[in-house]
Design a protein around this motif. Structure first.
Motif, mmCIF file in Angstrom:
data_model
loop_
_atom_site.group_PDB
_atom_site.id
_atom_site.type_symbol
_atom_site.label_atom_id
_atom_site.label_comp_id
_atom_site.label_asym_id
_atom_site.label_seq_id
_atom_site.Cartn_x
_atom_site.Cartn_y
_atom_site.Cartn_z
ATOM 1 N N SER A 69 0.794 -1.264 -0.338
ATOM 2 C CA SER A 69 -0.007 0.066 -0.160
ATOM 3 C C SER A 69 0.884 0.818 0.006
ATOM 4 N N ILE A 70 0.502 2.019 -0.898
ATOM 5 C CA ILE A 70 1.426 3.355 -0.503
ATOM 6 C C ILE A 70 0.623 4.620 0.060
ATOM 7 N N THR A 71 1.563 4.990 0.833
ATOM 8 C CA THR A 71 1.168 6.378 1.816
ATOM 9 C C THR A 71 2.335 7.119 2.023
ATOM 10 N N SER A 72 1.958 8.683 1.894
ATOM 11 C CA SER A 72 2.762 9.331 2.925
ATOM 12 C C SER A 72 2.558 9.815 3.695
ATOM 13 N N ARG A 73 1.462 8.704 4.876
ATOM 14 C CA ARG A 73 1.187 9.764 6.516
ATOM 15 C C ARG A 73 2.413 8.090 7.179
ATOM 16 N N ASP A 74 2.095 8.755 8.728
ATOM 17 C CA ASP A 74 2.972 7.621 9.524
ATOM 18 C C ASP A 74 1.672 6.721 10.322
ATOM 19 N N GLU A 75 0.147 7.227 10.243
ATOM 20 C CA GLU A 75 -0.565 7.096 10.680
ATOM 21 C C GLU A 75 -0.645 5.510 10.411
ATOM 22 N N PRO A 76 -1.131 5.121 9.401
ATOM 23 C CA PRO A 76 -1.276 3.798 8.975
ATOM 24 C C PRO A 76 -0.208 2.323 9.356
ATOM 25 N N VAL A 77 1.175 2.984 9.055
ATOM 26 C CA VAL A 77 1.823 2.188 9.329
ATOM 27 C C VAL A 77 1.939 2.043 11.189
ATOM 28 N N ALA A 78 1.330 3.052 11.676
ATOM 29 C CA ALA A 78 2.238 2.660 12.701
ATOM 30 C C ALA A 78 1.041 1.735 13.593
ATOM 31 N N VAL A 79 -0.040 2.247 13.291
ATOM 32 C CA VAL A 79 -1.702 1.113 13.571
ATOM 33 C C VAL A 79 -1.224 -0.548 12.767
ATOM 34 N N TYR A 80 -0.759 -0.182 11.872
ATOM 35 C CA TYR A 80 -0.319 -1.785 11.455
ATOM 36 C C TYR A 80 1.046 -2.591 12.127
ATOM 37 N N ALA A 81 1.707 -2.017 12.687
ATOM 38 C CA ALA A 81 2.773 -1.943 13.549
ATOM 39 C C ALA A 81 2.132 -3.020 14.663
ATOM 40 N N ALA A 82 1.175 -2.039 15.996
ATOM 41 C CA ALA A 82 1.045 -2.140 17.034
ATOM 42 C C ALA A 82 -0.401 -3.939 16.152
#
Length: 132
Positions: A69-82
């Protein structure tokens, strides 16, 4: 390249790595009960390797064959890491014991997309939950 190497290690003999297990091995025939039984059957003190899939990138590479998934935001990555922390904890509970961890691998899209804080939180969370 020497022809002997090409014959030995040619594309016809090597699987293309995308995930583990590889896509042809996914099947509806493998149930939650099967998966739980496999986890319970891991021998005590058997060294484990952990693979953490991080399917995010800032931009798509033209040659990429991975699901990302392409993202310019950090929030989806942090949610996924959780979610990765939670999944690792659930697998550890299903195994029923803490296993020594011999390797931790990150893959997927671009695992370095994680901020240092998200990465540290993930690794500390794995350790605190007695996963690694």
């Amino acid at each position: 390249m020497r022809s002997a190497l090409a014959i030995t290690y040619g594309q016809d003999k090597l699987p293309r790595y995308t995930s583990y297990p590889t896509a042809p091995h996914f099947s509806a025939a493998v149930s939650e009960v099967d998966y739980g039984a496999w986890l319970k059957s891991v021998p005590a003190r058997q060294p484990a390797s952990i693979y953490l899939h991080v399917p995010f990138c800032r931009s798509m590479c033209w040659y990429c064959g991975c699901h990302t998934s392409i993202t310019s935001r950090d929030e989806p990555v942090a949610v996924y890491a959780a979610g990765l922390r939670t999944e690792a904890h659930l697998v550890t509970e299903a195994v029923g014991q803490r296993l020594p961890v011999s390797h931790i691998h990150f893959g997927g899209g671009t695992p370095t997309i994680m901020t240092p804080e998200t990465f540290a939180d993930l690794v500390v969370g794995l350790h605190e939950k007695r996963v690694a």
